[in-house]
Design a protein around this motif. Structure first.
Motif, PDB file in Angstrom:
ATOM      1  N   PHE A  52       0.841  -1.182   0.000  1.00  0.00           N
ATOM      2  CA  PHE A  52       0.000   0.000   0.000  1.00  0.00           C
ATOM      3  C   PHE A  52       0.883   1.241   0.000  1.00  0.00           C
ATOM      4  O   PHE A  52       1.764   1.383   0.851  1.00  0.00           O
ATOM      5  CB  PHE A  52      -0.880   0.060   1.259  1.00  0.00           C
ATOM      6  CG  PHE A  52      -1.894  -1.031   1.370  1.00  0.00           C
ATOM      7  CD1 PHE A  52      -3.216  -0.812   1.011  1.00  0.00           C
ATOM      8  CD2 PHE A  52      -1.533  -2.285   1.862  1.00  0.00           C
ATOM      9  CE1 PHE A  52      -4.167  -1.818   1.130  1.00  0.00           C
ATOM     10  CE2 PHE A  52      -2.475  -3.296   1.992  1.00  0.00           C
ATOM     11  CZ  PHE A  52      -3.798  -3.060   1.625  1.00  0.00           C
ATOM     12  N   ASP A  53       0.662   2.124  -0.953  1.00  0.00           N
ATOM     13  CA  ASP A  53       1.321   3.425  -0.916  1.00  0.00           C
ATOM     14  C   ASP A  53       0.622   4.295   0.121  1.00  0.00           C
ATOM     15  O   ASP A  53      -0.582   4.161   0.356  1.00  0.00           O
ATOM     16  CB  ASP A  53       1.265   4.089  -2.286  1.00  0.00           C
ATOM     17  CG  ASP A  53       2.055   5.380  -2.322  1.00  0.00           C
ATOM     18  OD1 ASP A  53       1.425   6.447  -2.152  1.00  0.00           O
ATOM     19  OD2 ASP A  53       3.277   5.338  -2.493  1.00  0.00           O
ATOM     20  N   ARG A  54       1.374   5.183   0.746  1.00  0.00           N
ATOM     21  CA  ARG A  54       0.790   6.032   1.785  1.00  0.00           C
ATOM     22  C   ARG A  54      -0.344   6.908   1.246  1.00  0.00           C
ATOM     23  O   ARG A  54      -1.220   7.342   2.014  1.00  0.00           O
ATOM     24  CB  ARG A  54       1.898   6.912   2.406  1.00  0.00           C
ATOM     25  CG  ARG A  54       1.436   7.809   3.544  1.00  0.00           C
ATOM     26  CD  ARG A  54       0.993   7.020   4.769  1.00  0.00           C
ATOM     27  NE  ARG A  54       0.464   7.901   5.802  1.00  0.00           N
ATOM     28  CZ  ARG A  54       1.193   8.522   6.712  1.00  0.00           C
ATOM     29  NH1 ARG A  54       2.511   8.352   6.737  1.00  0.00           N
ATOM     30  NH2 ARG A  54       0.625   9.302   7.612  1.00  0.00           N
ATOM     31  N   SER A  55      -0.380   7.141  -0.047  1.00  0.00           N
ATOM     32  CA  SER A  55      -1.441   7.959  -0.623  1.00  0.00           C
ATOM     33  C   SER A  55      -2.775   7.220  -0.696  1.00  0.00           C
ATOM     34  O   SER A  55      -3.824   7.845  -0.888  1.00  0.00           O
ATOM     35  CB  SER A  55      -1.050   8.439  -2.022  1.00  0.00           C
ATOM     36  OG  SER A  55      -0.855   7.324  -2.891  1.00  0.00           O
ATOM     37  N   GLU A  56      -2.764   5.875  -0.555  1.00  0.00           N
ATOM     38  CA  GLU A  56      -4.004   5.111  -0.591  1.00  0.00           C
ATOM     39  C   GLU A  56      -4.749   5.266   0.727  1.00  0.00           C
ATOM     40  O   GLU A  56      -4.158   5.146   1.814  1.00  0.00           O
ATOM     41  CB  GLU A  56      -3.706   3.636  -0.842  1.00  0.00           C
ATOM     42  CG  GLU A  56      -3.076   3.339  -2.197  1.00  0.00           C
ATOM     43  CD  GLU A  56      -2.811   1.858  -2.373  1.00  0.00           C
ATOM     44  OE1 GLU A  56      -3.786   1.081  -2.364  1.00  0.00           O
ATOM     45  OE2 GLU A  56      -1.633   1.488  -2.512  1.00  0.00           O
ATOM     46  N   ALA A  57      -6.037   5.492   0.645  1.00  0.00           N
ATOM     47  CA  ALA A  57      -6.830   5.716   1.852  1.00  0.00           C
ATOM     48  C   ALA A  57      -6.767   4.536   2.809  1.00  0.00           C
ATOM     49  O   ALA A  57      -6.696   4.706   4.036  1.00  0.00           O
ATOM     50  CB  ALA A  57      -8.282   6.015   1.473  1.00  0.00           C
ATOM     51  N   ASP A  58      -6.772   3.309   2.272  1.00  0.00           N
ATOM     52  CA  ASP A  58      -6.775   2.134   3.139  1.00  0.00           C
ATOM     53  C   ASP A  58      -5.488   1.991   3.948  1.00  0.00           C
ATOM     54  O   ASP A  58      -5.489   1.331   4.998  1.00  0.00           O
ATOM     55  CB  ASP A  58      -6.993   0.862   2.311  1.00  0.00           C
ATOM     56  CG  ASP A  58      -8.439   0.707   1.857  1.00  0.00           C
ATOM     57  OD1 ASP A  58      -9.286   1.510   2.288  1.00  0.00           O
ATOM     58  OD2 ASP A  58      -8.710  -0.208   1.059  1.00  0.00           O
ATOM     59  N   ALA A  59      -4.410   2.583   3.473  1.00  0.00           N
ATOM     60  CA  ALA A  59      -3.142   2.479   4.208  1.00  0.00           C
ATOM     61  C   ALA A  59      -3.268   3.041   5.617  1.00  0.00           C
ATOM     62  O   ALA A  59      -2.591   2.579   6.544  1.00  0.00           O
ATOM     63  CB  ALA A  59      -2.030   3.203   3.451  1.00  0.00           C
TER      64      ALA A  59
END
Length: 614
Positions: free
Chosen positions: A234-241
Motif C-alpha cells: 500500500f502506498d501512503r497515498s491510498e486511503a486504506d493504508a
C-alpha cells in the motif's frame, strides 16, 4: 523476610522478589523462555503441521514486565514474507490464529493474554530471526529527505544504527532499542520532540509517531478474487493504508518504507535542581515566573522529558537540543545507553524492590528517594544529599555501591549522534508496569496540562499515603510530541494513521501537541490497579475534551478496574472508541471496517482485540 507463597511466585517457581533482583542485576533471569521442539517429550499436545516445511516449537510467552505469561505455545520463524502469507492461508483453513511476536517489550495484551493455555489454537510468528533486512529505498526522492526499507522484525536499535551509517536519523523515537519496527508501528511508538521556538524542521523530520513516517507498507491481506491471503503493498497515498499504520496487532506487516532525515547531533542536558513546585507550576503563579517551568524548557529546546520519582521533590529533567559542534564541557558519547546507574541498578535497589512487593510496601518513600539519589550521584557526582540522608539510605548506598556509581563518570552533559542520545533504556533496566495517556492540547496550554496533572497526582498519592497505602513506587514520566500531521511524510494525499493516539482532532484543529503521562510502579505492588483506576478517572475528568482531550497510550495500561487493566467495559466499549471518532472525518469505525475487510476470518486477532475492535 519470608518468601511469598506459591501463588505469589513468578515463572519457574522464582519469587517475584528474586525476579526483581535478577532484573536489576543483569536482566537475564527475568525472562525465562524455554524452547521445546515438536519431537521433545516435554512438548504439550500435538504439533501443528505447517506449510512450506516450517518446523514449530513451543515457547512460553512472557512480556516486558512479566505480567503476561502463558503456557508453552506453538511458535515458528518464517524465512520470508511469502511464508507469512502461506501461514495465514493455513490458519484460516484450520481454525488457527497468527500472532506476530517480536521483542515482547510491551504491556497491553495485543499479542496474547496472560494465562493463555497450551491447547489454544494460536501460532506465534517470530519475526526477529529472519524478517530483519534493512536497505536504502529508492524511488521515494519526491517525498523529501531519504527513505529506508525495513522488514518488521528488525530492531529499532539496528534500524537507527543503519540510518546513522547513511548519515540519517529521526527526530524522536522510543527510548528502548529492543523493540521491533513492526511492534513500534503497531502501537504508534513515539519519542519526545516538538520543534523548539524558532526551529525549522529538516526535510524528512516528523514530530509525531514513527507510524507517520511510513511512505509505503506491505501487509498480508485476504484477496477475495484469488481466494487466499497475499502480500500487498500500500502506498501512503491510498486511503486504506491509514488503517494499517497503527493496527494494534489486527494486521501483519512484513515490510515498510520509512522516511528519514539528515542526522543531527544532539546535546542532552540533565538537571535535578529544579523543584517540582517550579517545574510544574500553574501558569501565572509566582512559582512559574523564574523561567524554569516545563513549558520554558520546551520552548527553548523542543525535546523534554521529566522523570519524577515518587515521594521526591526534584524531578530528573532531560532536554535534548540540536548542536552540530561539541559544546566545550559536554562529554562526547559514541554508543547508546549512557546512564549505567539506571541500566544496571545496584543490588541494594533490587533487594528493596523485592521487599516492596512482598509485604513491605511502606518502604515506597525510601525507594523513591533512593532512586533519586542514585540518579543525582550518577549524573553529577554530588553526594551532599547522601551525607544528609537518613541512615537507611546511607547504608544502602555505601561502600562498593557508591564507588560503582561514581566510577561510571558524570552524565549530566552529553553530546553525540542522535541515536546515541535518543536510546537510553536497556533490557536490564528494572522492569515496571505502567499506565499511559496522551493529552491533546494547544502548545500554549502544555504548562496548564502538566500543572493540573501534577497537582492531581500529588493529591491522590497523599490520600493513599495518609491511609498507609503505597501503590506507587516508581516514577511519573512526562514527555511531549507533536501530532501525526500527514504533511510530514511528504506524500500527497496521505492521511494520518487512523488509530494513532496522535491523530489530529478534526473537531479541535487548535490542538497541535500531545503531553504523554505515564506512571510506573513495580508489578505486584498491592493496590496498584485501584490506584491506576483512580488516576485514570481523574484524568478523564480533568481533560474532558473542553480545553484538552485524552487518548490512551496503546502499549501501556488503561481501562482499569480495581483489580485489572484493560478490563473496564465502559472505557473499552465507549470512552476509547469515542476519542478516535469525529464528525465528518474517518476514524475508529473506518479503521475497524478496513482491517476486517482485509482479514475477514480475523486470522490476525485474539479474543481481546475481538472485543475491543468491534
Amino acid at each position: 523476610m519470608a518468601e511469598q507463597g506459591a501463588a505469589e511466585r513468578g515463572p519457574d517457581g522464582l519469587s517475584r522478589r528474586r525476579l526483581l533482583a535478577a532484573s536489576a542485576a543483569g536482566g537475564a533471569v527475568w525472562l525465562l523462555r524455554g524452547t521445546v521442539g515438536p519431537e521433545s517429550a516435554r512438548a504439550i499436545g500435538t504439533a501443528p503441521v505447517l506449510p512450506g516445511g516450517l518446523v514449530p516449537y513451543q515457547q512460553v510467552y512472557e512480556n516486558w514486565a512479566g505480567e503476561i505469561r502463558t503456557s508453552p505455545l506453538w511458535v515458528c520463524a518464517p524465512d520470508s514474507p511469502q511464508q507469512v502469507a502461506d501461514l495465514a492461508d493455513w490458519a484460516a483453513a484450520n481454525g488457527w490464529r497468527l500472532r506476530a511476536q517480536g521483542q515482547r517489550h510491551g504491556w497491553a495484551p495485543f499479542t496474547v493474554a496472560a494465562g493463555t493455555p497450551a491447547d489454544t489454537r494460536v501460532l506465534l510468528v517470530d519475526t526477529t530471526r529472519s524478517l530483519t533486512a534493512l536497505s536504502l529505498a529508492s524511488g521515494f526522492g519526491g517525498a523529501g529527505g531519504r527513505a529506508v526499507r525495513a522488514q518488521t522484525g528488525a530492531s529499532l536499535e539496528d534500524l537507527l544504527a543503519f540510518l546513522a551509517d547513511q548519515g540519517l536519523g529521526v527526530a524522536a523515537c522510543p527510548a528502548p532499542g529492543d523493540l521491533t519496527v513492526g511492534g513500534a508501528l503497531a502501537v504508534g511508538g513515539h519519542g519526545t520532540a516538538v520543534p523548539a521556538a524558532g526551529e525549522t524542521p529538516r526535510p524528512g523530520q516528523g514530530f509525531g509517531s514513527l507510524s507517520n513516517q511510513v511512505l509505503s507498507l506491505t501487509a498480508v491481506v485476504h484477496d477475495a478474487s484469488a481466494g487466499r491471503y497475499v502480500l500487498r503493498t500500500f502506498d501512503r497515498s491510498e486511503a486504506d493504508a491509514a488503517a494499517f499504520l497503527v493496527h494494534l496487532g489486527r494486521a501483519f506487516l512484513t515490510e515498510v518504507v520509512l522516511r528519514a532525515a539528515p542526522d543531527t547531533r544532539l546535546r542532552c542536558l540533565s538537571r535535578v535542581d529544579v523543584p517540582a513546585t517550579e517545574l510544574f507550576a500553574a501558569p501565572g503563579s509566582p512559582a512559574a515566573g523564574g523561567g524554569r517551568t516545563f513549558a520554558d524548557f520546551l520552548a527553548s529546546t523542543g525535546r523534554v522529558e521529566a522523570i519524577w520519582f515518587a515521594f521526591t521533590d526534584h524531578p530528573w529533567l532531560k532536554t535534548w537540543q540540536p548542536a552540530p559542534d561539541k559544546p566545550l564541557f559536554a562529554h562526547e558519547v559514541s554508543a547508546p545507553y549512557n546512564y549505567p546507574f539506571s541500566d544496571n541498578l545496584p543490588q541494594p535497589v533490587a533487594e528493596l524492590a523485592g521487599q516492596l512487593v512482598s509485604g513491605s510496601e511502606q518502604l515506597a518513600p525510601v525507594f523513591g528517594q533512593l532512586q533519586f539519589l542514585i540518579t543525582k550521584i550518577g549524573l553529577t557526582g554530588d553526594v551532599t544529599d547522601l551525607l544528609l540522608a537518613p541512615g537507611l539510605l546511607r547504608s544502602l548506598l555505601s561502600g562498593d555501591t557508591l564507588t560503582h556509581l561514581l566510577a561510571g563518570g558524570l552524565r549530566s552533559d552529553l553530546w553525540g549522534a542522535s541515536r546515541h542520545l535518543l536510546q537510553y533504556v536497556r533490557p536490564t533496566t528494572l522492569r515496571v508496569t505502567a499506565n499511559g495517556y496522551a493529552i491533546h492540547c494547544r502548545r500554549s496550554d502544555v504548562q496548564w496540562v502538566v500543572s493540573r496533572f501534577a497537582s492531581s497526582y500529588q493529591q491522590v498519592l497523599a490520600t493513599h499515603q495518609a491511609r498507609g497505602e503505597y501503590p506507587m513506587n516508581g516514577a511519573a514520566e512526562i514527555r511531549v510530541t507533536g501530532l501525526d500531521d500527514p504533511v510530514a511524510c511528504g506524500v500527497p494525499g496521505a492521511q494520518p494513521p487512523l488509530l494513532s493516539a496522535l491523530r489530529p482532532h478534526a473537531d479541535h484543529p487548535e490542538w497541535d501537541t500531545a503531553v504523554w503521562l505515564d506512571l510506573l510502579t513495580l508489578p505486584g505492588t498491592p493496590g496498584l490497579h485501584a490506584f491506576y483506576r483512580e488516576i485514570e478517572q481523574e484524568l478523564l475528568g480533568l481533560f474532558d475534551g473542553t480545553r484538552a482531550g485524552l487518548r490512551v497510550e496503546w502499549s501501556k495500561g488503561w481501562a482499569y478496574t480495581t483489580d485489572a487493566a484493560w478490563a473496564d467495559p465502559a472505557v473499552l466499549g465507549r470512552t476509547v472508541p469515542a476519542t478516535l471518532r469525529a464528525p465528518g472525518a474517518p476514524g475508529w469505525d473506518e479503521a475497524v471496517a478496513t482491517l476486517d475487510g482485509y482479514d475477514p476470518a480475523r486470522v490476525f486477532g485474539n479474543p481481546f482485540l475481538d472485543a475491543l475492535l468491534r
